[in-house]
Design an enzyme around this catalytic site. Structure first.
Site, PDB file in Angstrom:
ATOM      1  N   ASP A  63       0.853  -1.190   0.000  1.00 50.93           N
ATOM      2  CA  ASP A  63       0.000   0.000   0.000  1.00 50.93           C
ATOM      3  C   ASP A  63       0.886   1.235   0.000  1.00 50.93           C
ATOM      4  OD1 ASP A  63      -2.440  -1.464   0.175  1.00 50.93           O
ATOM      5  OD2 ASP A  63      -2.016  -1.801   2.301  1.00 50.93           O
ATOM      6  N   ASP A  65       0.853   5.344   0.378  1.00 52.29           N
ATOM      7  CA  ASP A  65       0.158   6.562   0.775  1.00 52.29           C
ATOM      8  C   ASP A  65       1.042   7.764   0.466  1.00 52.29           C
ATOM      9  OD1 ASP A  65      -1.887   4.976   1.714  1.00 52.29           O
ATOM     10  OD2 ASP A  65      -1.157   4.990   3.780  1.00 52.29           O
ATOM     11  N   ASP A 142       0.873   8.355  14.320  1.00 55.47           N
ATOM     12  CA  ASP A 142       0.856   7.559  15.542  1.00 55.47           C
ATOM     13  C   ASP A 142       2.244   7.148  16.018  1.00 55.47           C
ATOM     14  OD1 ASP A 142       1.176   5.837  13.392  1.00 55.47           O
ATOM     15  OD2 ASP A 142      -0.629   4.674  13.787  1.00 55.47           O
TER      16      ASP A 142
END
Length: 447
Positions: A63, A65, A142
């Site tokens: 993935d 981003d 995070d």
């Protein structure tokens, strides 16, 4: 530029291309297209998060981003194949066939009144669309390992919070005060465990310390979100490591409370051995690129709870068949309060459990009926797993292994011979009664 969050300080470290292992060969061509287009449009463009982290530890990112200073509307103006999504986090999705490149505008932690941010009274973030600088964006992520920015302009990595060093030391460290960050989003506790399991990282001491105390906050999370997080925990090829870390950090009782209670009361450890063996098999199937059904996964995860509930109902004198159905329903209903297990998975899960008692039956009609059951193979695989807990099922496993290999006629003949040869009156008597009541053609047809 200083970040808006006063509790976190940033210090930019630029890691040049010759000092890191992230290569454009590791990046999706479509992600590169988005990065270059944003750059050509006059915007900052960075690959961020898991793709950078995974590439640094030698993994293969799946993935990709992108973070940018362009607003969602500006991103949409650059790409005809773009759609804007989300309310809690407004994002741009640039669609290339089956691949979606997610583009997020830099966000800030603190709203000066010009943005769109809403928090629950307990600190949980409900909506977060306050845009800011790249420093602001790094601070609000995070974990430090997820706050690394690969710059398309010079192929360097920008590190504002010490993430590059933490990746090298294989540490998961929260940015900011751990308790505050967990209260903002309790699912971060599960993410810490999942990422540590996936990457073979340790959770940094201060990041791990509040987890056992705050684990009950997971009850406030959306059950549908916890279901998705469970799939990521257990169906990504690191199920055993995830489970062991959930236990270690006091999260298992918050996520699967009845299973945790059943394992704690099972002194022999047989149920835990079976569960870990099943999760190891799941990891192997994922490694072999073989499918794993969520129904089978949850049948495994909740089996200790089912066994405990069944024993309690039987101890009260309930008939076995009724106790089995009641235990399956009880465990499912109780777990649904925490994890939104869809019916398309919960019903097959219950069937896997309820079919277990039928493997000890040898009447011809019931044998053929079970072999033709749509859930037979999953239930049989589950029976195989039960051998890791107890050898008492060895004879059943051998019988059904052979039954699957035999032709219908051969199996029918063997059942007849065994029923009469064993002098098994329990099996023979019902067969004689059926012959008196029903026509011979029905018996010959195997009904």
């Amino acid at each position: 530029m200083t970040p808006q969050d006063p509790n976190v300080t940033t210090s930019l470290r630029v890691i040049p291309r010759d000092q890191h292992s992230v290569s454009r060969k590791d990046i999706s061509p479509n992600a590169l297209r988005v990065l270059y287009r944003l750059r050509e449009g006059g915007f900052g463009a960075f690959l961020v998060g898991g793709a950078v982290r995974d590439a640094l530890v030698g993994g293969h990112p799946k993935d990709f981003d992108v973070a940018t200073d362009a607003t969602p509307e500006q991103v949409r103006a650059l790409f005809r194949n773009c759609r804007l999504i989300g309310r809690r986090f407004r994002l741009a999705h640039v669609v290339f066939g089956r691949e979606i490149i997610e583009v997020a505008t830099f966000r800030a932690n603190i709203d000066d009144g010009s943005g769109d941010r809403e928090t629950h009274e307990g600190g949980r973030v409900l909506r977060d669309n306050v845009f800011g600088s790249i420093e602001d964006d790094a601070v609000r992520r995070d974990f430090t390992a997820n706050a690394l920015y690969y710059a398309i302009e010079d192929f360097s990595i920008r590190d504002y919070v010490g993430g590059f060093e933490d990746v090298q030391n294989r540490l998961m460290r929260l940015i900011g005060d751990p308790e505050t960050r967990y209260r903002e989003d309790p699912v971060r506790m599960l993410r810490a465990v999942r990422l540590a399991a996936k990457l073979d990282f340790e959770i940094e001491a201060a990041t791990a310390a509040p987890i056992p105390m705050l684990a009950p906050l997971l009850a406030e999370s959306a059950p549908a979100r916890l279901f998705e997080e469970c799939l990521k925990l257990f169906l990504s090829g690191h199920a055993v490591a995830s489970f062991e870390r959930l236990e270690r950090h006091g999260l298992l009782s918050a996520l699967l409370p009845e299973t945790a209670a059943a394992l704690a009361s099972n002194r022999s450890g047989a149920l835990r051995r079976m569960l870990l063996a099943g999760l190891a098999g799941t990891d192997q199937r994922v490694a072999n690129d073989e499918p794993v059904s969520p129904a089978f996964l949850f049948a495994l995860l909740l089996w200790p709870a089912y066994c405990r509930s069944l024993m309690a109902l039987q101890a009260r004198g309930m008939h076995t068949a009724e106790a089995q159905r009641r235990a399956a329903d009880q465990v499912t209903v109780h777990q649904l309060q925490r994890i939104a297990l869809p019916r398309r998975f919960s019903l097959p899960m219950q069937e896997i459990w309820l079919l277990q008692s039928r493997f000890s039956q040898r009447q011809r009609k019931r044998v053929f009926r079970l072999l033709s059951h749509p859930r037979f193979r999953a239930a049989y695989d589950f029976l195989l797993l039960r051998l890791t807990a107890s050898n008492e099922h060895a004879a059943d496993v051998e019988f059904w292994r052979e039954a699957q290999l035999e032709s219908g006629d051969a199996l029918s003949a063997r059942l007849e011979a065994e029923a009469h040869g064993d002098g098994d009156t329990d099996d023979a008597a019902p067969r004689k009664r059926r012959r008196r009541r029903r026509s011979g053609s029905a018996v010959a047809a195997g009904e």
